[in-house]
Design an enzyme around this catalytic site. Sequence first.
Site, PDB file in Angstrom:
ATOM      1  CB  CYS A  39      -0.968  -0.022   1.187  1.00  0.00           C
ATOM      2  SG  CYS A  39      -0.185   0.013   2.813  1.00  0.00           S
ATOM      3  CG  ASN A  59       4.412  -1.775   5.169  1.00  0.00           C
ATOM      4  OD1 ASN A  59       5.548  -2.093   5.511  1.00  0.00           O
ATOM      5  ND2 ASN A  59       3.428  -2.646   5.147  1.00  0.00           N
ATOM      6  CB  CYS A  96      -3.646   1.592   7.115  1.00  0.00           C
ATOM      7  SG  CYS A  96      -3.397   3.039   8.162  1.00  0.00           S
ATOM      8  NE  ARG A  97      -4.439   1.599   1.827  1.00  0.00           N
ATOM      9  CZ  ARG A  97      -4.207   2.325   0.746  1.00  0.00           C
ATOM     10  NH1 ARG A  97      -5.031   2.244  -0.281  1.00  0.00           N
ATOM     11  NH2 ARG A  97      -3.153   3.113   0.697  1.00  0.00           N
ATOM     12  CB  SER A  98       0.282  -3.515   2.758  1.00  0.00           C
ATOM     13  OG  SER A  98       1.132  -2.613   3.393  1.00  0.00           O
ATOM     14  CG  ASP A 131      -5.216   5.835   2.619  1.00  0.00           C
ATOM     15  OD1 ASP A 131      -5.246   5.422   3.797  1.00  0.00           O
ATOM     16  OD2 ASP A 131      -4.334   6.567   2.165  1.00  0.00           O
TER      17      ASP A 131
HETATM   18  P1  4NP Z   1      -1.761   2.756   4.139  1.00  0.00           P
HETATM   19  O1  4NP Z   1      -2.393   4.104   4.757  1.00  0.00           O
HETATM   20  O2  4NP Z   1      -1.230   3.116   2.778  1.00  0.00           O
HETATM   21  O3  4NP Z   1      -2.918   1.846   4.087  1.00  0.00           O
HETATM   22  O4  4NP Z   1      -0.681   2.322   5.110  1.00  0.00           O
HETATM   23  C1  4NP Z   1      -1.679   5.308   4.829  1.00  0.00           C
HETATM   24  C2  4NP Z   1      -0.816   5.516   5.878  1.00  0.00           C
HETATM   25  C3  4NP Z   1      -0.124   6.724   5.966  1.00  0.00           C
HETATM   26  C4  4NP Z   1      -0.316   7.696   5.011  1.00  0.00           C
HETATM   27  C5  4NP Z   1      -1.181   7.468   3.958  1.00  0.00           C
HETATM   28  C6  4NP Z   1      -1.864   6.270   3.873  1.00  0.00           C
HETATM   29  N1  4NP Z   1       0.352   8.931   5.125  1.00  0.00           N
HETATM   30  O5  4NP Z   1       0.100   9.812   4.298  1.00  0.00           O
HETATM   31  O6  4NP Z   1       1.177   9.096   6.021  1.00  0.00           O
END
Ligand code: 4NP
Length: 160
Positions: free
Chosen positions: A11, A14, A16-18, A128
Amino acid sequence: MSGEISVLFVCLGNICRSPTAHGVFEKMVQDAGLQDRIRIDSAGTGAWHVGESPDKRATAAAAQRGYRLDHLRARQATAGDFSRFDYVLAMDRSNYGDLESIRQEGSSARLQLFLEYAARFDEREVPDPYYGGADGFDHVLDLVEDAAAGLLSHIRERHL
Ligand code: 4NP
């Protein structure tokens, strides 16, 4: 067929989703007794959160359903991942595009949207949840559980 099959979930951050996909698929693989046959990792296209544990909201939502994420630490995806993994699975189209841009010609990995393996849901991107509320993390889990089950069936049929 024999040998190890390897899967990398990717994602943006790294955190939340992945990691959610990593923890859910890891438990499914362990429950199936296939932990010596399937290697699992996750990574982010961005470097902002490298070294961090998953987001507390993701960890809490996962724990409610019996999945552990607390052992995971964020890292950034690299071009080398395309030679170290059989499956590189992107959470959304933006992640997919970013991965395509670092991928080198001739790499062996199969790059796909993770939700290509979903059966119950028609969505093809995991939204997201970072800037939203707790229900976003539950929806991520719903999508991820669906696709993880489909992925495990696919790997069993095709490789094991
Ligand atoms: P992820 O979510 O891609 O599912 O881990 C996010 C985590 C952090 C950020 C964006 C999305 N960020 O902008 O810091």
